[in-house]
Design a protein around this motif. Structure first.
Motif, mmCIF file in Angstrom:
data_model
loop_
_atom_site.group_PDB
_atom_site.id
_atom_site.type_symbol
_atom_site.label_atom_id
_atom_site.label_comp_id
_atom_site.label_asym_id
_atom_site.label_seq_id
_atom_site.Cartn_x
_atom_site.Cartn_y
_atom_site.Cartn_z
ATOM 1 N N LYS A 1 57.796 63.171 3.445
ATOM 2 C CA LYS A 1 57.154 62.584 2.266
ATOM 3 C C LYS A 1 56.516 63.670 1.407
ATOM 4 O O LYS A 1 56.614 63.629 0.174
ATOM 5 C CB LYS A 1 56.096 61.557 2.695
ATOM 6 C CG LYS A 1 56.692 60.263 3.220
ATOM 7 C CD LYS A 1 55.594 59.277 3.581
ATOM 8 C CE LYS A 1 56.163 57.967 4.067
ATOM 9 N NZ LYS A 1 55.120 56.999 4.404
ATOM 10 N N THR A 2 55.897 64.654 2.013
ATOM 11 C CA THR A 2 55.272 65.752 1.273
ATOM 12 C C THR A 2 56.328 66.576 0.553
ATOM 13 O O THR A 2 56.166 66.935 -0.626
ATOM 14 C CB THR A 2 54.444 66.647 2.225
ATOM 15 O OG1 THR A 2 53.455 65.833 2.866
ATOM 16 C CG2 THR A 2 53.775 67.779 1.485
ATOM 17 N N ILE B 1 57.720 66.580 -8.116
ATOM 18 C CA ILE B 1 56.782 67.152 -9.103
ATOM 19 C C ILE B 1 57.406 68.377 -9.752
ATOM 20 O O ILE B 1 57.353 68.550 -10.972
ATOM 21 C CB ILE B 1 55.423 67.489 -8.436
ATOM 22 C CG1 ILE B 1 54.685 66.193 -8.082
ATOM 23 C CG2 ILE B 1 54.565 68.369 -9.345
ATOM 24 C CD1 ILE B 1 53.444 66.385 -7.217
ATOM 25 N N ARG C 1 57.555 64.562 -2.409
ATOM 26 C CA ARG C 1 56.560 64.510 -3.476
ATOM 27 C C ARG C 1 56.500 65.843 -4.212
ATOM 28 O O ARG C 1 56.576 65.895 -5.441
ATOM 29 C CB ARG C 1 55.183 64.171 -2.892
ATOM 30 C CG ARG C 1 54.085 64.061 -3.943
ATOM 31 C CD ARG C 1 52.741 63.739 -3.315
ATOM 32 N NE ARG C 1 52.404 64.637 -2.229
ATOM 33 C CZ ARG C 1 51.758 65.799 -2.376
ATOM 34 N NH1 ARG C 1 51.361 66.192 -3.554
ATOM 35 N NH2 ARG C 1 51.489 66.557 -1.329
ATOM 36 N N ASP C 2 56.427 66.928 -3.467
ATOM 37 C CA ASP C 2 56.360 68.252 -4.096
ATOM 38 C C ASP C 2 57.650 68.569 -4.863
ATOM 39 O O ASP C 2 57.612 69.122 -5.964
ATOM 40 C CB ASP C 2 56.104 69.336 -3.035
ATOM 41 C CG ASP C 2 54.710 69.238 -2.416
ATOM 42 O OD1 ASP C 2 53.862 68.521 -2.992
ATOM 43 O OD2 ASP C 2 54.487 69.868 -1.361
ATOM 44 N N TYR D 1 62.973 57.141 3.357
ATOM 45 C CA TYR D 1 62.170 58.272 3.843
ATOM 46 C C TYR D 1 62.360 58.460 5.351
ATOM 47 O O TYR D 1 62.507 59.573 5.849
ATOM 48 C CB TYR D 1 60.678 58.054 3.553
ATOM 49 C CG TYR D 1 60.292 58.214 2.092
ATOM 50 C CD1 TYR D 1 61.172 58.706 1.137
ATOM 51 C CD2 TYR D 1 59.013 57.861 1.682
ATOM 52 C CE1 TYR D 1 60.811 58.833 -0.187
ATOM 53 C CE2 TYR D 1 58.634 58.002 0.351
ATOM 54 C CZ TYR D 1 59.548 58.483 -0.580
ATOM 55 O OH TYR D 1 59.161 58.631 -1.871
ATOM 56 N N GLN E 1 62.933 71.139 0.152
ATOM 57 C CA GLN E 1 62.704 70.140 -0.900
ATOM 58 C C GLN E 1 64.040 69.612 -1.439
ATOM 59 O O GLN E 1 64.211 68.414 -1.645
ATOM 60 C CB GLN E 1 61.889 70.755 -2.053
ATOM 61 C CG GLN E 1 60.441 71.025 -1.699
ATOM 62 C CD GLN E 1 59.738 71.826 -2.788
ATOM 63 O OE1 GLN E 1 60.376 72.555 -3.556
ATOM 64 N NE2 GLN E 1 58.419 71.711 -2.824
#
Length: 195
Positions: free
Chosen positions: A177-178, A185, A181-182, A162, A148
């Protein structure tokens, strides 16, 4: 020899005398100006002092008015009014100008001091806030998983798209992308930012 001039309620003769004195002043008669000065300076000073309210400044303004009377003596028109009324008008205008000038200078100084104080405070506050935010971002980035952190750093600190992040990490685009996003967050939650 000129007789003393009075200011209480000058009669027609006193007005004529002052008008004649002013006429002589207009021709450059220094003795006439001395007589005019003696006659008008107390009146002028009283008017100026009531407006300016500071004795030393009132004395300065009175001198300026008397110099104006000397310089502008040729402009005096007896048919327009008395010498005392003309002198009083000039004195009042000069006094008001002095008060306005002093107020404007005071306002400028106050505004400048306020700007300097606010600017200095804002710069320090901004630097402290930026430093604290940077430390919090670094702390929150350390809380992310390695994958991440790499994705967020490449996308947001290096400006990669991306697709470029996916190519740099050698990972599929949906996976990147995941991770982003994670990671975002978790950063949001760590920094206490509402969604």
């Amino acid at each position: 020899m000129t007789r003393p001039l009075s200011f209480g309620a000058p009669g027609p003769r006193a007005r004529e005398d002052l008008a004649e004195v002013m006429n002589r002043v207009a021709r450059g008669d220094q003795q006439a100006f001395s007589t005019l000065y003696d006659a008008l300076a107390p009146l002028v000073f009283g008017i100026v002092l009531r407006v300016v309210r500071d004795r030393s400044q009132s004395e300065e303004v009175t001198q300026e008015v008397m110099i104006d009377l000397w310089r502008q003596a040729a402009r005096f028109r007896p048919e327009a009014g008395s010498v005392t009324a003309w002198a009083a008008t000039i004195a009042h205008r000069r006094a008001v100008d002095r008060v306005r000038s002093a107020q404007a200078a005071s306002d400028r100084e106050h505004a400048q001091a306020t700007r300097e104080h606010t600017t200095a405070f804002d710069e320090v506050a901004e630097q402290v806030e930026t430093r604290l935010e940077s430390e919090q971002v670094r702390r929150c980035l350390r809380a992310l998983t390695e994958l991440q952190r790499q994705a967020v750093t490449l996308a947001y600190y290096r400006g990669l798209t991306y697709r470029e992040v996916a190519q740099t990490l050698g990972a599929p685009l949906p996976t990147v992308k995941t991770r982003l996003r994670d990671g975002l967050i978790r950063l949001r939650d760590c920094m206490g930012v509402g969604s």
